[in-house]
Design a protein around this motif. Structure first.
Motif, short mmCIF file in Angstrom:
data_model
loop_
_atom_site.label_atom_id
_atom_site.label_comp_id
_atom_site.label_asym_id
_atom_site.label_seq_id
_atom_site.Cartn_x
_atom_site.Cartn_y
_atom_site.Cartn_z
N PHE A 1 0.84 -1.19 0.00
CA PHE A 1 0.00 0.00 0.00
C PHE A 1 0.87 1.24 0.00
CE2 PHE A 1 -3.98 -2.00 1.77
CZ PHE A 1 -4.82 -1.49 0.80
N GLY A 2 0.30 2.33 -0.45
CA GLY A 2 0.94 3.63 -0.32
C GLY A 2 1.91 3.98 -1.42
N LYS A 3 1.84 3.28 -2.51
CA LYS A 3 2.75 3.53 -3.62
C LYS A 3 1.91 3.60 -4.90
CE LYS A 3 6.99 1.62 -5.39
NZ LYS A 3 7.77 0.40 -5.54
N THR A 4 2.17 4.57 -5.74
CA THR A 4 1.43 4.69 -6.99
C THR A 4 2.02 3.72 -8.00
OG1 THR A 4 1.00 7.01 -6.52
CG2 THR A 4 0.68 6.27 -8.79
N PRO A 5 1.19 2.81 -8.53
CA PRO A 5 1.72 1.84 -9.49
C PRO A 5 1.96 2.47 -10.86
CG PRO A 5 -0.63 1.52 -9.22
CD PRO A 5 -0.22 2.61 -8.25
N GLU A 6 2.83 1.85 -11.61
CA GLU A 6 3.01 2.24 -13.01
C GLU A 6 1.69 2.00 -13.74
OE1 GLU A 6 5.67 3.63 -14.47
OE2 GLU A 6 6.63 3.69 -12.50
N PRO A 7 1.37 2.80 -14.75
CA PRO A 7 0.08 2.65 -15.43
C PRO A 7 -0.20 1.23 -15.94
CG PRO A 7 1.11 4.70 -16.08
CD PRO A 7 2.12 3.96 -15.25
N ALA A 8 0.80 0.58 -16.51
CA ALA A 8 0.57 -0.78 -17.04
C ALA A 8 0.24 -1.76 -15.91
CB ALA A 8 1.80 -1.25 -17.81
N VAL A 9 0.89 -1.61 -14.77
CA VAL A 9 0.64 -2.49 -13.62
C VAL A 9 -0.75 -2.18 -13.04
CG1 VAL A 9 1.37 -3.08 -11.27
CG2 VAL A 9 3.07 -2.78 -13.08
N ALA A 10 -1.07 -0.91 -12.93
CA ALA A 10 -2.39 -0.52 -12.42
C ALA A 10 -3.49 -1.09 -13.31
CB ALA A 10 -2.51 1.00 -12.34
N ALA A 11 -3.29 -1.05 -14.61
CA ALA A 11 -4.28 -1.58 -15.55
C ALA A 11 -4.42 -3.09 -15.38
CB ALA A 11 -3.89 -1.24 -16.98
N GLU A 12 -3.31 -3.78 -15.23
CA GLU A 12 -3.33 -5.23 -15.08
C GLU A 12 -4.04 -5.65 -13.80
OE1 GLU A 12 0.08 -8.29 -16.15
OE2 GLU A 12 0.54 -7.23 -14.27
N VAL A 13 -3.72 -4.99 -12.69
CA VAL A 13 -4.35 -5.30 -11.41
C VAL A 13 -5.84 -4.92 -11.46
CG1 VAL A 13 -4.38 -4.72 -8.95
CG2 VAL A 13 -2.20 -5.12 -10.11
N GLY A 14 -6.14 -3.75 -11.98
CA GLY A 14 -7.52 -3.31 -12.08
C GLY A 14 -8.36 -4.23 -12.94
#
Length: 158
Positions: free
Chosen positions: A125-138
């Motif tokens: 928690f508490g860290k902004t993910p890279e866009p590609a990682v955020a998309a994959e997790v989302g």
């Protein structure tokens, strides 16, 4: 698939402890809407519903999405239509089920914006993910929650 299951497992460990907060926020939301507040007039029924929502959150964040989970979700779905569950005279309209799942999806996506892979491969928690990682997790979470919504809506289509 295996990759999405791994993502759900690792990030679910971070989301699981938020169960109490999720339930409190969800019922604040449901009780604030005139179209849903009427279903929760009985205090003991409200307490029971909160416990079952917490159990759903815990299962969704910690259990594999397998046949046992599908059976569990099917029982949850049946309990929301007429002649199901412990209140057979009550029917929860499909639009309220959709609205609550949309609310949950929005809250999960907000939380995921603060979860990123750590140096050891686990998520933190508490860290902004890279866009590609955020998309994959989302995408993994949205697929899982959308599949659950499909199961929840199935009795309405019968």
């Amino acid at each position: 698939g295996a990759k999405e299951s791994g993502i759900l497992c690792k990030t679910g460990l971070l989301l699981g402890p938020a169960a109490g907060g999720v339930v409190a926020l969800a019922y604040d939301y449901l009780l604030s809407r005139p179209e849903s507040a009427g279903y929760f007039q009985d205090t003991s029924h409200l307490v029971e519903r909160k416990m079952t929502l917490k159990a759903w959150w815990t299962r969704s964040t910690t259990q594999p999405m397998d046949g046992k989970f599908h059976s569990y979700m099917s029982r949850v779905a049946d309990a929301h239509v007429k002649d199901g569950g412990t209140h057979p005279h009550v029917v929860i309209p499909a639009d309220l089920t959709i609205a609550l799942m949309g609310w949950v999806q929005m809250r999960v996506m907000t939380a995921l914006n603060t979860i990123a892979p750590g140096p050891d491969g686990d998520y933190v928690f508490g860290k902004t993910p890279e866009p590609a990682v955020a998309a994959e997790v989302g995408q993994a979470w949205m697929r899982m929650l959308t599949l659950q919504l499909g199961i929840l809506l199935k009795p309405y289509l019968a």
